[in-house]
Design a protein around this motif. Structure first.
Motif, PDB file in Angstrom:
ATOM      1  N   CYS A  49       0.847  -1.197   0.000  1.00 58.05           N
ATOM      2  CA  CYS A  49       0.000   0.000   0.000  1.00 58.05           C
ATOM      3  C   CYS A  49       0.882   1.245   0.000  1.00 58.05           C
ATOM      4  O   CYS A  49       1.632   1.469   0.955  1.00 58.05           O
ATOM      5  N   PRO A  50       0.810   2.060  -1.049  1.00 55.37           N
ATOM      6  CA  PRO A  50       1.692   3.223  -1.126  1.00 55.37           C
ATOM      7  C   PRO A  50       1.449   4.244  -0.027  1.00 55.37           C
ATOM      8  O   PRO A  50       2.351   4.980   0.365  1.00 55.37           O
ATOM      9  N   PHE A  51       0.220   4.285   0.477  1.00 57.27           N
ATOM     10  CA  PHE A  51      -0.087   5.258   1.527  1.00 57.27           C
ATOM     11  C   PHE A  51       0.477   4.837   2.886  1.00 57.27           C
ATOM     12  O   PHE A  51       0.621   5.671   3.775  1.00 57.27           O
ATOM     13  N   CYS A  52       0.797   3.560   3.031  1.00 51.95           N
ATOM     14  CA  CYS A  52       1.386   3.104   4.296  1.00 51.95           C
ATOM     15  C   CYS A  52       2.797   3.658   4.478  1.00 51.95           C
ATOM     16  O   CYS A  52       3.172   4.068   5.583  1.00 51.95           O
ATOM     17  N   ASN A 104       2.698 -10.985  -4.111  1.00 48.44           N
ATOM     18  CA  ASN A 104       1.948 -11.313  -2.908  1.00 48.44           C
ATOM     19  C   ASN A 104       2.845 -10.997  -1.714  1.00 48.44           C
ATOM     20  O   ASN A 104       4.033 -11.341  -1.708  1.00 48.44           O
ATOM     21  N   SER A 105       2.294 -10.356  -0.699  1.00 55.14           N
ATOM     22  CA  SER A 105       3.118  -9.861   0.407  1.00 55.14           C
ATOM     23  C   SER A 105       3.176 -10.794   1.617  1.00 55.14           C
ATOM     24  O   SER A 105       3.792 -10.450   2.627  1.00 55.14           O
ATOM     25  N   PHE A 106       2.585 -11.988   1.524  1.00 53.84           N
ATOM     26  CA  PHE A 106       2.500 -12.857   2.704  1.00 53.84           C
ATOM     27  C   PHE A 106       3.883 -13.215   3.251  1.00 53.84           C
ATOM     28  O   PHE A 106       4.117 -13.162   4.461  1.00 53.84           O
ATOM     29  N   ASN A 107       4.808 -13.579   2.367  1.00 57.06           N
ATOM     30  CA  ASN A 107       6.149 -13.941   2.834  1.00 57.06           C
ATOM     31  C   ASN A 107       6.890 -12.738   3.410  1.00 57.06           C
ATOM     32  O   ASN A 107       7.684 -12.875   4.354  1.00 57.06           O
ATOM     33  N   ALA A 108       6.635 -11.561   2.856  1.00 51.24           N
ATOM     34  CA  ALA A 108       7.247 -10.352   3.410  1.00 51.24           C
ATOM     35  C   ALA A 108       6.746 -10.110   4.827  1.00 51.24           C
ATOM     36  O   ALA A 108       7.516  -9.726   5.723  1.00 51.24           O
ATOM     37  N   HIS A 109       5.460 -10.368   5.052  1.00 47.74           N
ATOM     38  CA  HIS A 109       4.916 -10.236   6.411  1.00 47.74           C
ATOM     39  C   HIS A 109       5.537 -11.271   7.348  1.00 47.74           C
ATOM     40  O   HIS A 109       5.818 -10.966   8.511  1.00 47.74           O
ATOM     41  N   ARG A 110       5.750 -12.458   6.854  1.00 56.26           N
ATOM     42  CA  ARG A 110       6.419 -13.473   7.671  1.00 56.26           C
ATOM     43  C   ARG A 110       7.825 -13.018   8.041  1.00 56.26           C
ATOM     44  O   ARG A 110       8.266 -13.187   9.187  1.00 56.26           O
ATOM     45  N   PHE A 111       8.513 -12.431   7.071  1.00 50.41           N
ATOM     46  CA  PHE A 111       9.859 -11.919   7.339  1.00 50.41           C
ATOM     47  C   PHE A 111       9.834 -10.842   8.418  1.00 50.41           C
ATOM     48  O   PHE A 111      10.708 -10.794   9.293  1.00 50.41           O
ATOM     49  N   LEU A 112       8.832  -9.973   8.387  1.00 49.02           N
ATOM     50  CA  LEU A 112       8.746  -8.903   9.379  1.00 49.02           C
ATOM     51  C   LEU A 112       8.527  -9.458  10.782  1.00 49.02           C
ATOM     52  O   LEU A 112       9.013  -8.895  11.768  1.00 49.02           O
ATOM     53  N   HIS A 113       7.816 -10.569  10.879  1.00 47.59           N
ATOM     54  CA  HIS A 113       7.662 -11.222  12.183  1.00 47.59           C
ATOM     55  C   HIS A 113       8.976 -11.876  12.621  1.00 47.59           C
ATOM     56  O   HIS A 113       9.311 -11.863  13.819  1.00 47.59           O
ATOM     57  N   PHE A 114       9.700 -12.428  11.674  1.00 49.88           N
ATOM     58  CA  PHE A 114      11.029 -12.974  11.973  1.00 49.88           C
ATOM     59  C   PHE A 114      11.941 -11.859  12.500  1.00 49.88           C
ATOM     60  O   PHE A 114      12.630 -12.014  13.511  1.00 49.88           O
ATOM     61  N   ALA A 115      11.932 -10.715  11.819  1.00 48.88           N
ATOM     62  CA  ALA A 115      12.756  -9.577  12.234  1.00 48.88           C
ATOM     63  C   ALA A 115      12.323  -9.067  13.608  1.00 48.88           C
ATOM     64  O   ALA A 115      13.163  -8.686  14.430  1.00 48.88           O
ATOM     65  N   LYS A 116      11.020  -9.067  13.846  1.00 51.49           N
ATOM     66  CA  LYS A 116      10.503  -8.625  15.147  1.00 51.49           C
ATOM     67  C   LYS A 116      11.044  -9.507  16.269  1.00 51.49           C
ATOM     68  O   LYS A 116      11.435  -9.000  17.335  1.00 51.49           O
ATOM     69  N   GLN A 117      11.104 -10.801  16.019  1.00 48.12           N
ATOM     70  CA  GLN A 117      11.622 -11.740  17.018  1.00 48.12           C
ATOM     71  C   GLN A 117      13.067 -11.415  17.391  1.00 48.12           C
ATOM     72  O   GLN A 117      13.518 -11.716  18.501  1.00 48.12           O
ATOM     73  N   GLU A 124      10.916  -3.143   8.348  1.00 48.31           N
ATOM     74  CA  GLU A 124       9.751  -2.534   7.696  1.00 48.31           C
ATOM     75  C   GLU A 124      10.201  -1.473   6.693  1.00 48.31           C
ATOM     76  O   GLU A 124       9.725  -1.427   5.561  1.00 48.31           O
ATOM     77  N   GLU A 125      11.136  -0.642   7.109  1.00 49.83           N
ATOM     78  CA  GLU A 125      11.643   0.411   6.223  1.00 49.83           C
ATOM     79  C   GLU A 125      12.275  -0.189   4.971  1.00 49.83           C
ATOM     80  O   GLU A 125      12.028   0.278   3.843  1.00 49.83           O
ATOM     81  N   LEU A 126      13.075  -1.236   5.150  1.00 50.07           N
ATOM     82  CA  LEU A 126      13.783  -1.805   4.008  1.00 50.07           C
ATOM     83  C   LEU A 126      12.854  -2.581   3.071  1.00 50.07           C
ATOM     84  O   LEU A 126      13.104  -2.634   1.861  1.00 50.07           O
ATOM     85  N   VAL A 127      11.798  -3.160   3.601  1.00 46.86           N
ATOM     86  CA  VAL A 127      10.826  -3.848   2.732  1.00 46.86           C
ATOM     87  C   VAL A 127      10.062  -2.814   1.899  1.00 46.86           C
ATOM     88  O   VAL A 127       9.851  -2.992   0.700  1.00 46.86           O
ATOM     89  N   PHE A 128       9.641  -1.719   2.539  1.00 50.10           N
ATOM     90  CA  PHE A 128       9.003  -0.632   1.789  1.00 50.10           C
ATOM     91  C   PHE A 128       9.929  -0.134   0.684  1.00 50.10           C
ATOM     92  O   PHE A 128       9.522   0.052  -0.461  1.00 50.10           O
ATOM     93  N   GLN A 129      11.178   0.120   1.049  1.00 51.55           N
ATOM     94  CA  GLN A 129      12.146   0.642   0.079  1.00 51.55           C
ATOM     95  C   GLN A 129      12.365  -0.335  -1.067  1.00 51.55           C
ATOM     96  O   GLN A 129      12.451   0.069  -2.240  1.00 51.55           O
TER      97      GLN A 129
END
Length: 202
Positions: free
Chosen positions: A2-5, A88-101, A109-114
């Motif tokens: 989402c570009p607005f995010c 599809n962004s599902f794996n990217a979301h999984r990665f963000l949870h991995f990074a959160k851990q 989050e910044e680097l995935v957006f970029q």
């Protein structure tokens, strides 16, 4: 995707920088998918995808993306939609949870957006996500193993379910201490006012 995010992230960050109690603020990103059924297609132009998805002409879709790119530029972001890969962004979301851990969710989050909006990378690609993991100093092999095992899928789905329970229908959507909410990429003043109001009620 989402570009607005990404734009909303920058506007929130501007508000946070001006907030007197910014050091007391904890930020947690939640997963949300606007098009969970989307199939990654590296051959399709994002303008054509938007045209097909919204039922508009290619010219209209390109114009819409150009307008959003202009909005992004106003907060210092470079959107290169001509290079964007439909993913599809599902794996990217999984990665963000991995990074959160591992305490790196904000940076991830910044680097995935970029990667998606600026660099034209496929955020559904293991290579792309492993590259970001390496940039962040995370164990790329551990991430690859997590992806192979299906790890963090439940966390993504739990976030999506939580959003539904809260009545979230679109993003960006910011929740403050589960008391106040800001919907959309609002002006930094709106975020700052909400931060101050939230802090007053602690």
């Amino acid at each position: 995707m989402c570009p607005f995010c990404y734009i909303g992230k920058r506007k929130f960050e501007a508000a946070l920088a001006a907030f007197d109690n910014k050091d007391a603020v904890e930020i947690e990103w939640k997963s949300f998918m606007l098009a969970p059924e989307l199939q990654t297609d590296t051959t399709k132009n994002i303008h054509q995808f938007l045209a097909d998805h919204k039922g508009m002409s290619l010219e209209e879709a390109t114009g819409m993306n150009d307008n959003v790119a202009h909005m992004a530029a106003q907060v210092g972001l470079a959107y290169n939609f001509d290079k964007s890969i439909v993913a599809n962004s599902f794996n990217a979301h999984r990665f963000l949870h991995f990074a959160k851990q591992h305490g790196k969710q904000q940076e991830a989050e910044e680097l995935v957006f970029q990667a998606y909006f600026t660099d034209g990378k496929n955020i559904d690609s293991a290579d792309t996500l492993m590259g970001i993991a390496t940039t962040l100093g995370l164990d790329a092999q551990a991430f690859a193993a997590a992806m192979g095992s299906g790890a963090f899928a439940d966390e993504v789905l739990a976030d999506i379910d939580e959003a539904q329970q809260l009545g979230v229908r679109g993003v960006p959507f910011f929740v403050f201490d589960r008391k106040y909410a800001v919907s959309g990429a609002q002006d930094p003043a709106v975020f700052l006012q909400t931060l101050e109001k939230s802090f007053e009620t602690l």
